[in-house]
Design a protein around this motif. Sequence first.
Motif, PDB file in Angstrom:
ATOM      1  N   THR A 133       0.827  -1.268   0.185  1.00  0.00           N
ATOM      2  CA  THR A 133      -0.195   0.050  -0.113  1.00  0.00           C
ATOM      3  C   THR A 133       0.624   1.218   0.019  1.00  0.00           C
ATOM      4  O   THR A 133       1.880   1.391   0.697  1.00  0.00           O
ATOM      5  CB  THR A 133      -0.973  -0.031   1.156  1.00  0.00           C
ATOM      6  N   THR A 135       0.949   5.643  -0.807  1.00  0.00           N
ATOM      7  CA  THR A 135       0.644   6.985  -0.956  1.00  0.00           C
ATOM      8  C   THR A 135       1.214   7.810  -1.950  1.00  0.00           C
ATOM      9  O   THR A 135       2.332   8.071  -1.716  1.00  0.00           O
ATOM     10  CB  THR A 135       0.089   7.561   0.489  1.00  0.00           C
ATOM     11  N   ASN A 139      -3.400  10.369  -2.918  1.00  0.00           N
ATOM     12  CA  ASN A 139      -4.107   9.323  -2.973  1.00  0.00           C
ATOM     13  C   ASN A 139      -3.464   8.115  -2.479  1.00  0.00           C
ATOM     14  O   ASN A 139      -2.676   8.025  -2.498  1.00  0.00           O
ATOM     15  CB  ASN A 139      -4.661   9.050  -4.613  1.00  0.00           C
ATOM     16  N   ARG A 140      -4.319   6.941  -2.033  1.00  0.00           N
ATOM     17  CA  ARG A 140      -3.898   5.631  -1.500  1.00  0.00           C
ATOM     18  C   ARG A 140      -4.144   4.945  -2.512  1.00  0.00           C
ATOM     19  O   ARG A 140      -5.266   4.915  -3.171  1.00  0.00           O
ATOM     20  CB  ARG A 140      -4.659   5.632  -0.185  1.00  0.00           C
ATOM     21  N   PHE A 141      -3.078   3.981  -2.590  1.00  0.00           N
ATOM     22  CA  PHE A 141      -3.138   2.838  -3.706  1.00  0.00           C
ATOM     23  C   PHE A 141      -2.971   1.499  -2.931  1.00  0.00           C
ATOM     24  O   PHE A 141      -1.707   1.304  -2.008  1.00  0.00           O
ATOM     25  CB  PHE A 141      -2.267   2.844  -4.904  1.00  0.00           C
ATOM     26  N   LEU A 142      -3.625   0.574  -3.459  1.00  0.00           N
ATOM     27  CA  LEU A 142      -3.304  -0.721  -3.069  1.00  0.00           C
ATOM     28  C   LEU A 142      -2.986  -1.628  -4.344  1.00  0.00           C
ATOM     29  O   LEU A 142      -3.502  -1.724  -5.306  1.00  0.00           O
ATOM     30  CB  LEU A 142      -4.640  -1.568  -2.623  1.00  0.00           C
ATOM     31  N   TYR A 177     -13.091   0.170  -2.845  1.00  0.00           N
ATOM     32  CA  TYR A 177     -13.005   1.222  -1.927  1.00  0.00           C
ATOM     33  C   TYR A 177     -13.473   2.601  -1.989  1.00  0.00           C
ATOM     34  O   TYR A 177     -13.258   3.088  -3.108  1.00  0.00           O
ATOM     35  CB  TYR A 177     -11.541   0.909  -1.568  1.00  0.00           C
ATOM     36  N   ASN A 179     -11.830   5.175  -0.609  1.00  0.00           N
ATOM     37  CA  ASN A 179     -10.774   6.122  -0.558  1.00  0.00           C
ATOM     38  C   ASN A 179      -9.555   5.587  -1.015  1.00  0.00           C
ATOM     39  O   ASN A 179      -8.307   5.972  -0.766  1.00  0.00           O
ATOM     40  CB  ASN A 179     -10.455   6.883   0.588  1.00  0.00           C
ATOM     41  N   THR A 180      -9.565   4.546  -1.673  1.00  0.00           N
ATOM     42  CA  THR A 180      -8.253   3.774  -2.068  1.00  0.00           C
ATOM     43  C   THR A 180      -8.481   3.336  -3.583  1.00  0.00           C
ATOM     44  O   THR A 180      -9.557   2.562  -3.865  1.00  0.00           O
ATOM     45  CB  THR A 180      -7.948   2.474  -1.134  1.00  0.00           C
ATOM     46  N   TYR A 181      -7.479   3.554  -4.416  1.00  0.00           N
ATOM     47  CA  TYR A 181      -7.533   2.941  -5.682  1.00  0.00           C
ATOM     48  C   TYR A 181      -6.840   1.472  -5.501  1.00  0.00           C
ATOM     49  O   TYR A 181      -5.737   1.263  -4.785  1.00  0.00           O
ATOM     50  CB  TYR A 181      -6.595   3.494  -6.751  1.00  0.00           C
ATOM     51  N   ILE A 182      -7.118   0.404  -6.362  1.00  0.00           N
ATOM     52  CA  ILE A 182      -6.700  -0.686  -6.297  1.00  0.00           C
ATOM     53  C   ILE A 182      -6.040  -0.912  -7.631  1.00  0.00           C
ATOM     54  O   ILE A 182      -6.567  -0.745  -8.753  1.00  0.00           O
ATOM     55  CB  ILE A 182      -7.730  -1.989  -6.051  1.00  0.00           C
TER      56      ILE A 182
END
Length: 233
Positions: A133, A135, A139-142, A177, A179-182
């Motif tokens: 994970t 940032t 933005n936050r990304f998985l 999600y 607030n998270t992009y995968i």
Amino acid sequence: MTYVMSDIHGQYDKYLEILKKINFSDDDELFVLGDVVDRGKDPVKVLSDMSMRANVIPILGNHDLTALRLLKKLCVEITEENHDGHLTADIMKELAFWQMDGGNETLSDFRRLSPDEREYLLEYMEEFSPYETVTAGENRFLLVHGGVPYDKRHIPMSSQSLGELITERPDYSKKYYKNTYIVTGHTPTVNIGEEYKGRIYKGNGHIAIDCGAGFGMALGCIRLDDMAEFYAE
């Protein structure tokens, strides 16, 4: 800057072309979402280059896991004590399937290495992470090779099944999600829609970046800070 690519599949020239296009430097980070090996002719060159770059972070793919398991088996010396149980019928079937699915290129490349070089690369592959994970650009990304089952999306990542993380085919029509992009590889983007052939897919909180390099299409890379896209055709 933070970059992501996936499913290089031994395409060393395309890999180097991407690094040149993004002007990759020691100040950047590159996450590789698995399937480094198989199909292409230079998997060992890609692995070796990645292993020498502290700012390249590898994530495990299904092809990498299969290659690691089988290559470790093949590197064990066969003796009187282990010959009956080491290479079982099931292992030989898995080996044959792997070779037909692109593993023969990896096996041939690996055979040309010295014992020390083999050990070094196998130890490197054992360090591949199941997911990351990050940032970037607020933005936050998985980051994961295959994906997360939609009905298990709220389970902590540390409790997810490794098998599903590396083989899942996400439902790209659903937002997982808030607030998270995968960000995923594994599923060639042409399978999401013909219009995405050889191109990165972005939609519903998904970023799919397996552009089909293992099948003669482009190798894609995305810069997470601003979503800029880069390709080696």
